[in-house]
Design an enzyme around this catalytic site. Structure first.
Site, PDB file in Angstrom:
ATOM      1  N   GLU A 289       0.892  -1.177   0.000  1.00 38.12           N
ATOM      2  CA  GLU A 289       0.000   0.000   0.000  1.00 38.12           C
ATOM      3  C   GLU A 289       0.910   1.200   0.000  1.00 38.12           C
ATOM      4  O   GLU A 289       1.677   1.386   0.952  1.00 38.12           O
ATOM      5  CB  GLU A 289      -0.845   0.044   1.281  1.00 38.12           C
ATOM      6  CG  GLU A 289      -1.549  -1.250   1.630  1.00 38.12           C
ATOM      7  CD  GLU A 289      -2.951  -1.299   1.097  1.00 38.12           C
ATOM      8  OE1 GLU A 289      -3.333  -0.395   0.343  1.00 38.12           O
ATOM      9  OE2 GLU A 289      -3.664  -2.256   1.423  1.00 38.12           O
TER      10      GLU A 289
ATOM     11  N   CYS B  34      -2.335   9.023   3.346  1.00 40.21           N
ATOM     12  CA  CYS B  34      -2.158   8.645   1.943  1.00 40.21           C
ATOM     13  C   CYS B  34      -3.372   9.094   1.143  1.00 40.21           C
ATOM     14  O   CYS B  34      -3.290   9.325  -0.049  1.00 40.21           O
ATOM     15  CB  CYS B  34      -1.959   7.144   1.832  1.00 40.21           C
ATOM     16  SG  CYS B  34      -3.204   6.223   2.719  1.00 40.21           S
TER      17      CYS B  34
HETATM   18  P1  NAP Z   1       8.262   4.997   4.436  1.00 42.07           P
HETATM   19  O1  NAP Z   1       9.341   5.943   4.667  1.00 42.07           O
HETATM   20  O2  NAP Z   1       8.194   4.305   3.114  1.00 42.07           O
HETATM   21  O3  NAP Z   1       8.346   3.922   5.618  1.00 42.07           O
HETATM   22  C1  NAP Z   1       7.398   2.894   5.757  1.00 42.07           C
HETATM   23  C2  NAP Z   1       8.037   1.732   6.461  1.00 42.07           C
HETATM   24  O4  NAP Z   1       9.045   1.185   5.601  1.00 42.07           O
HETATM   25  C3  NAP Z   1       8.741   2.113   7.757  1.00 42.07           C
HETATM   26  O5  NAP Z   1       8.560   1.077   8.691  1.00 42.07           O
HETATM   27  C4  NAP Z   1      10.187   2.206   7.317  1.00 42.07           C
HETATM   28  O6  NAP Z   1      11.108   2.017   8.345  1.00 42.07           O
HETATM   29  C5  NAP Z   1      10.259   1.064   6.340  1.00 42.07           C
HETATM   30  N1  NAP Z   1      11.414   1.097   5.437  1.00 42.07           N
HETATM   31  C6  NAP Z   1      12.176   2.148   5.068  1.00 42.07           C
HETATM   32  N2  NAP Z   1      13.135   1.744   4.216  1.00 42.07           N
HETATM   33  C7  NAP Z   1      12.978   0.405   4.045  1.00 42.07           C
HETATM   34  C8  NAP Z   1      13.653  -0.590   3.286  1.00 42.07           C
HETATM   35  N3  NAP Z   1      14.696  -0.308   2.515  1.00 42.07           N
HETATM   36  N4  NAP Z   1      13.237  -1.868   3.362  1.00 42.07           N
HETATM   37  C9  NAP Z   1      12.176  -2.192   4.138  1.00 42.07           C
HETATM   38  N5  NAP Z   1      11.491  -1.294   4.873  1.00 42.07           N
HETATM   39  C10 NAP Z   1      11.886  -0.005   4.822  1.00 42.07           C
HETATM   40  O7  NAP Z   1       6.817   5.656   4.629  1.00 42.07           O
HETATM   41  P2  NAP Z   1       6.304   6.516   5.871  1.00 42.07           P
HETATM   42  O8  NAP Z   1       6.952   7.843   5.789  1.00 42.07           O
HETATM   43  O9  NAP Z   1       6.401   5.728   7.127  1.00 42.07           O
HETATM   44  O10 NAP Z   1       4.754   6.635   5.540  1.00 42.07           O
HETATM   45  C11 NAP Z   1       4.245   7.570   4.676  1.00 42.07           C
HETATM   46  C12 NAP Z   1       3.968   6.969   3.314  1.00 42.07           C
HETATM   47  O11 NAP Z   1       3.082   5.874   3.461  1.00 42.07           O
HETATM   48  C13 NAP Z   1       3.267   7.924   2.364  1.00 42.07           C
HETATM   49  O12 NAP Z   1       3.820   7.787   1.085  1.00 42.07           O
HETATM   50  C14 NAP Z   1       1.825   7.450   2.390  1.00 42.07           C
HETATM   51  O13 NAP Z   1       1.077   7.791   1.249  1.00 42.07           O
HETATM   52  C15 NAP Z   1       2.013   5.977   2.541  1.00 42.07           C
HETATM   53  N6  NAP Z   1       0.826   5.322   3.088  1.00 42.07           N
HETATM   54  C16 NAP Z   1       0.033   4.592   2.261  1.00 42.07           C
HETATM   55  C17 NAP Z   1      -1.122   3.998   2.742  1.00 42.07           C
HETATM   56  C18 NAP Z   1      -2.024   3.191   1.849  1.00 42.07           C
HETATM   57  O14 NAP Z   1      -2.914   2.525   2.364  1.00 42.07           O
HETATM   58  N7  NAP Z   1      -1.845   3.224   0.527  1.00 42.07           N
HETATM   59  C19 NAP Z   1      -1.458   4.151   4.076  1.00 42.07           C
HETATM   60  C20 NAP Z   1      -0.613   4.896   4.915  1.00 42.07           C
HETATM   61  C21 NAP Z   1       0.524   5.476   4.400  1.00 42.07           C
HETATM   62  P3  NAP Z   1      11.797   3.272   9.088  1.00 42.07           P
HETATM   63  O15 NAP Z   1      10.693   3.991   9.758  1.00 42.07           O
HETATM   64  O16 NAP Z   1      12.736   2.621  10.018  1.00 42.07           O
HETATM   65  O17 NAP Z   1      12.457   4.072   8.015  1.00 42.07           O
END
Ligand code: NAP
Length: 515
Positions: free
Chosen positions: A286, A320
């Site tokens: 997602e 999101c």
């Molecule tokens: P993010 O930076 O992509 O992080 C999400 C998760 O991925 C965190 O647990 C992060 O860990 C982890 N992560 C980072 N680098 C990784 C890697 N190389 N391998 C595996 N995992 C890794 O996103 P966010 O800032 O937390 O959340 C915001 C984003 O989520 C926005 O783009 C939003 O649109 C999206 N979102 C989408 C939905 C949906 O249902 N479509 C819902 C909610 C949010 P760390 O925190 O340790 O970096």
């Protein structure tokens, strides 16, 4: 018999007793600030030297908790435990697994305000947003428990005379759940329990900004009777422990919610087959959005303005599903724009611990810096109508910001900002409005405000988003009512909180017997 699913009601904070209960919960949580939280692997508490320090984004000096941090060695140990636990957890009765979710939902319901208070402090959520997040977490548990009971015997298929055919679902294996900070409870809990109730074991890596609320939830599952080793709580750096687990040959599936770039990285890495790996990994992703509200010329313009403001600035635009593009027909453009600006100026920005605050901070320094950079870009690409300023001296506060007259191809109309920044674009007619709305690589949510039936029907067909709303805002999907997930770069179109979501966590087996 489990009674039919109904979503958890939101709290009415105009009722004095509710307000008081929430204030008490905030005090309770404050009294626990600064504690150390271990990892949980196979039921054992594991403390590490290195810690993730979780802070209050509204007050940087306030430490919510210090959480032990998994490295590759610890992740490997957790994988072994989860792999071993899968042998017997996959054989437990689905009814027993569903019961754990129902008990966990009951525990959280009793401690509802406490969980919400953790999110006020750890994620900067205003009361109402935190309350909705907790309600959604409860909904996921209640809904997926019932879904599992529906799916447990499979789906009937035809049999010829002398033959019995059965078609049923079995679990996949060890799932790596990687969750975001913006719904630190609902999405973290929803993706975790969907994986567990279907008979998989889980390595949970919550977002580094919000690990404490995830720890509290892991405790609840334990209290609800989840056996040791089935869920392993291993916060750590996404790039270190995340990559390691995604690449691991024993990982069977990855349930990821987060940004487009990390989602793509995971999808690509998961496709590679590593030595010893005997399956193709499944990825449920997602990802981001660039969501739009289209306002027709025949429309309730006050509803349009209210919907745009609530969808753009709720939780500081860090959803999101947040509206980051308002696409308005030229006939009513000035009217809607002016009203949105007027309403935006009335929003109260401040400490989310105060009930009257509409908008709190953004999550951290890097989000603050990124959003402020986009505001500078916006000043080149559009007309700044309100906002445009920030203050990161105490917490990460940014004024709700509106830009007018932005081109459909401008960066602030194309790239996910994930903050309180809204761009207005003018459309010649309804077809043009839909063209602008679809002019994005994302496809998560969208809304149309219109009284014109033909235009609504056209949007139903042509507005290419996973969640389309008519005559309301584009945020606030409810589990079991509006299954949620997007197209294109918004993810794999897995619909969380929908009737086919659990199936993504299982594989179907057909057994055919002749007699
Ligand atoms: P993010 O930076 O992509 O992080 C999400 C998760 O991925 C965190 O647990 C992060 O860990 C982890 N992560 C980072 N680098 C990784 C890697 N190389 N391998 C595996 N995992 C890794 O996103 P966010 O800032 O937390 O959340 C915001 C984003 O989520 C926005 O783009 C939003 O649109 C999206 N979102 C989408 C939905 C949906 O249902 N479509 C819902 C909610 C949010 P760390 O925190 O340790 O970096």
């Amino acid at each position: 018999m489990v009674p039919p699913y109904k979503h958890e009601p939101l709290t009415d904070f105009t009722v004095e007793a509710n307000k008081k209960a929430f204030e008490d919960a905030l005090k309770k949580v404050e009294a626990e600030f600064g504690k150390d939280y271990p990892l949980t692997i196979g039921g054992e508490r594991v403390s590490t030297e290195e810690k993730i320090v979780s802070i209050n984004p509204a007050n940087k000096t306030e430490v919510i908790g210090r959480v032990s941090k998994a490295n590759k060695d610890i992740a490997e140990k957790a994988m072994k435990v989860a792999d071993e636990a899968f042998r017997w957890w996959s054989k437990t009765r689905p009814e027993a697994r569903a019961d754990i979710l129902l008990r966990a939902a009951a525990i959280v319901r009793r401690r509802k305000h406490e969980f919400s208070a953790w999110m006020v402090k750890e994620a900067g959520k205003p009361w109402k947003e935190a309350d909705a997040d907790t309600a959604e977490a409860i909904d996921f548990m209640e809904y997926y428990a019932r879904q599992m009971l529906k799916l447990k015997d499979g789906i009937p298929v035809e049999s010829r005379p002398g033959e019995t055919n059965r078609f049923f679902y079995i679990p996949l294996g060890v799932g790596v759940v990687i969750s975001p900070w913006n719904f630190p409870f609902a999405i973290m809990a929803g993706t975790t329990v969907a994986s567990l109730v279907t008979g998989n074991t889980v390595l949970l890596k919550p977002a580094s900004a919000t690990p404490v609320v995830a720890y509290k939830f892991a405790e609840v599952l334990e209290e609800a009777g989840l056996p040791a080793g089935v869920l392993n709580y291993i916060p750590g750096s996404g790039s270190e422990v995340g990559d390691y687990l995604v690449d691991h040959p024993r990982t069977r599936f990855i349930s990821f919610t987060g940004s487009r770039d990390v989602g793509i990285r995971i999808y690509e890495r998961a496709a590679k087959v590593h030595p010893g790996q005997i399956w193709l990994k499944r990825v449920i992703a997602e990802m981001g959005g660039k969501d739009a509200i289209v306002v027709d010329k025949e429309a309730d313009l006050e509803l349009a303005a209210q919907s745009i403001v609530a969808s753009a600035f709720g939780f500081s635009g860090q959803k999101c599903s947040a509206c980051s593009r308002a696409i308005v027909l030229e006939d009513v453009y000035d009217q809607v724009l002016n009203r949105v600006v007027e309403l935006t100026k009335q929003l109260k920005v401040g400490d989310p611990a105060e009930q009257s605050t509409f908008m709190g901070p953004v999550i951290d320094q890097s989000a603050y810096n990124k959003i402020m950079e986009y505001i500078e870009i916006g000043k080149q690409e559009g007309r700044l109508m309100t906002g445009g300023a920030g203050d990161d001296s105490k917490g990460f506060f940014i004024q709700p910001t509106v830009f007018a007259d932005v081109d459909a191809n401008a960066r602030i109309m194309q790239e996910e900002i994930f903050g309180p920044v809204l761009a207005f674009a003018k459309a010649k007619d309804f077809d043009h409005a839909l063209e602008i709305a679809n002019n994005t690589e994302y496809g998560l949510t969208g809304a149309v405000i219109s009284r014109n039936r033909a235009n609504l029907e056209k949007a139903r067909e042509e507005f290419h988003v996973g969640n389309l709303y008519f005559n309301r805002g584009c945020t606030g999907a409810i589990v079991g009512y509006q299954p949620f997930g997007g197209f294109n770069m918004s993810g794999t179109d897995s619909k969380a909180g929908g009737p086919d979501y659990l199936i993504l966590h299982m594989q179907a087996k057909t057994v055919s017997e002749m007699f």
